[in-house]
Design a protein around this motif. Structure first.
Motif: not given
Length: 190
Positions: A64-65, A140, A180, A182-183, A186-187
């Motif tokens: 997603n990211h 997350g 980035e 972590t993003k 999580k994504g």
């Protein structure tokens, strides 16, 4: 059939319907995404995509990211020792040794023995083993094993977790993408 027999027969219907739905639910969420024969051939032939594929580059997994700035992409499939490694690597035009080189590698590993984070330290991966100075962090709702990228992985940060029994996900982000990471993690949806 008397009333009690009718009631007993009717009470079993919801249970039977639920049991019949289980195979359909399992089909919706396969235990581990596996590459098609065409993807395995693309990997073997070292074919790259220009421009690279997007967030659904790996069948059964969604990133997603996905940061911008990539020029190429490549499917990576490897089968050995009873496991299947299936991933995608996004990269830019810079040389691998350039500290500004942007690279992201997301991989799903179908390893039936995988069940705990501690097992990743001894996982039979060909590339991207957790043999360095690792630490466990919570990103997350996931417990993730991380280490500094080195050697064949290049510069940056390497992370991995057991998504569910038999399914491992690893991510390698080059130094410019570490903020980035972590993003990205999580994504990821499997």
């Amino acid at each position: 059939m008397n009333k009690i027999q009718k009631l007993a027969a009717l009470s079993v219907l919801p249970v039977a319907a639920a049991l019949l739905a289980l195979p359909a639910q399992a089909a919706e969420r396969p235990s581990c995404p596996v590459p098609s024969k065409a993807e395995a051939k693309r990997s073997f032939d070292a074919k790259s995509d220009k421009p690279p594929r997007g967030a659904t580059a790996i069948k059964g997994l969604h990133v997603n990211h996905l940061p911008n700035g990539f020029t190429y992409g490549q499917v990576v499939v490897n089968k050995h020792d009873g496991i299947t490694e299936y991933g995608y690597q996004w990269t830019d035009d810079r040389d691998d040794v350039d500290i500004r080189h942007r690279s992201l590698w997301v991989r799903v590993v179908c390893w039936p023995k995988a069940g705990s984070l501690a097992q990743l330290r001894n996982a039979p991966f060909d590339t991207g083993t957790f043999s360095g100075n690792t630490r466990t962090v919570k990103i997350g709702d996931r417990q993730v094993l991380t280490q500094k990228g080195d050697g064949a992985l290049g510069h940056g940060r390497y992370a991995g977790w057991v998504e569910r029994k038999g399914v491992v996900v690893t991510v390698m982000a080059s130094q410019p993408l570490v903020p980035e990471l972590t993003k990205i993690i999580k994504g990821i949806e499997l």
